[in-house]
Design an enzyme around this catalytic site. Structure first.
Site, mmCIF file in Angstrom:
data_model
loop_
_atom_site.group_PDB
_atom_site.id
_atom_site.type_symbol
_atom_site.label_atom_id
_atom_site.label_comp_id
_atom_site.label_asym_id
_atom_site.label_seq_id
_atom_site.Cartn_x
_atom_site.Cartn_y
_atom_site.Cartn_z
ATOM 1 N N VAL A 201 -42.447 48.438 38.068
ATOM 2 C CA VAL A 201 -42.345 47.541 37.161
ATOM 3 C C VAL A 201 -42.078 47.988 36.090
ATOM 4 C CG1 VAL A 201 -42.400 45.469 36.726
ATOM 5 C CG2 VAL A 201 -42.621 45.858 39.513
ATOM 6 N N HIS A 202 -41.156 48.254 35.267
ATOM 7 C CA HIS A 202 -40.976 48.274 33.563
ATOM 8 C C HIS A 202 -39.791 47.586 32.886
ATOM 9 C CE1 HIS A 202 -37.890 51.231 35.103
ATOM 10 N NE2 HIS A 202 -37.209 50.811 33.056
ATOM 11 N N ARG A 203 -38.920 47.205 33.496
ATOM 12 C CA ARG A 203 -37.901 46.448 32.711
ATOM 13 C C ARG A 203 -38.441 44.961 32.283
ATOM 14 N NH1 ARG A 203 -34.175 49.114 35.276
ATOM 15 N NH2 ARG A 203 -33.756 49.966 33.452
#
Ligand code: UDP
Length: 358
Positions: A201-203
């Protein structure tokens, strides 16, 4: 031919690995690294592991808001274009680096080739969607991974210079399949192959507000299987700034590790029961390896993964994610979606033709 390629972040390094080889078999490639990803775990490791040539130039942009990064990249790149005089500029995907390249190519009057052209999530609030649209409209050569991408461009009246070439990430997956298979994988991280969930998860949408971070933590708590989470430095920084890192990293059943290299990540992906992600590239790689994917976003630009049953869109809603993970299977007759593993060769040949025709 003499082309300049611009890369700047983790997925672009993966895509450049096969294409750089193909371009160099036909002429000179001047490789430029914008510095958008500068953390060694997201950059140097990839150049070493994937044998990507050392960049000829590094713009060294580093941290900053997207506009500050964009301004720095444009200034640096304009100077390089005027000294190196490439016959075309090649950009990848949908990042700030991609947009900087597209704007510079247009203003410096250099032909632009876009790898991964035509992708649309139809969510205009995503920075990546804005970058894709602007880049496609400035490109002379649009290298599409799928027929859906070609169709998206046609809907925007872009028909000239559009080619369906397949996906360079499949080329990379095939090129590094043996090296990835020799990695230890799950057991090195205390996971049992086939029985764990791999998470990325990084957005911005999942990490930029306290509400989004709370939803991420709730989702992690509700997962029905042990999970391994190689945390992107951006996500870790956001959790730390919000004072949530200690709480998140102690969730029972979830093992937090730093980001891993492409070979380790590929090995883990192929051993996972399912992947839970907001990444563009990981959705597609899950599909390539036929591992069920649950995407914690409301939309995707890789729509064919959903249509053909490889991928479920849940948003970041704990109950929906758990249910999708429990249900996750791929239909036995789901077709192969991303070409034949020779996209890079096709792209290099098209760029050579494109340069020669001008
Ligand atoms: N990846 C990796 N290590 C990790 C997580 C991802 O090597 O810990 C790779 C993954 O295999 C894929 C790429 O990074 O090739 C995806 O990058 P990312 O999710 O950062 O960007 P996006 O694809 O969303 O633009």
């Amino acid at each position: 031919m003499r082309v300049m390629s611009l890369v700047g972040n983790r997925p672009q390094f993966v895509k450049a690995a096969p294409l750089s080889r193909a371009l160099r078999s036909r002429g000179t490639e001047i490789l430029v690294h914008s510095g958008q990803h500068y953390d060694p775990d997201l950059a140097d490791l990839f150049f070493d592991e994937l044998a990507i040539p050392t960049p000829d130039h590094a713009l060294g942009i580093g941290q900053g808001s997207p506009l500050v990064q964009l301004a720095g990249m444009i200034t640096g790149l304009e100077a390089l274009i005027s000294t190196e005089r490439p016959e075309a500029l090649v950009v990848y995907g949908d990042t700030t680096t991609t947009l900087a390249g597209a704007l510079c190519a247009a203003k410096c009057n250099i032909p632009l080739a876009h790898v991964e052209a035509g992708l649309r999530s139809f969510d205009a609030t995503m920075p990546e969607e804005q970058n894709r649209i602007v880049t496609d409209h400035l490109s002379g050569l649009l290298l599409c991974p799928t027929p859906v991408a070609v169709e998206n461009l046609h809907h925007e009246a872009i028909t000239h210079g559009v080619h369906m070439v397949g996906d360079v990430m499949l080329d990379a997956a095939l090129m590094f399949a043996d090296a990835a298979a020799s990695r230890i994988g799950a057991t090195a991280f205390g996971m049992t192959p086939g029985e764990f969930i791999l998470i990325t998860v990084h957005r911005a949408a999942a990490t930029d507000t306290p509400e989004a971070l709370a939803a991420l933590i709730e989702m992690l708590r509700a997962l029905p299987f042990p999970a391994l989470f190689p945390v992107h430095p951006r996500t870790r920084a956001k959790l730390t700034d919000a004072g949530l890192w200690d709480e998140a990293s102690q969730i029972p059943g979830v093992t937090f590790i730093g980001p891993v290299g492409y070979l380790d990540f590929t090995r883990l992906l192929t051993q996972a029961r399912a992947v839970v992600t907001d990444s563009g590239g990981v959705q597609k790689e899950a599909c390539l390896h036929r591992i069920p994917c649950v995407t914690v976003r409301e939309t995707t630009e890789w729509t064919e993964t959903v249509t053909h049953g490889y991928n479920t869109l849940t948003g970041m809603h704990a109950g929906s994610v758990s249910a999708a993970v429990l249900d996750a299977t791929i239909p036995a007759d789901a077709p192969r979606l991303y070409g034949d593993g020779r996209a890079s060769e096709r792209i290099a040949a098209l760029i050579e033709e494109f340069v020669a025709s001008r």
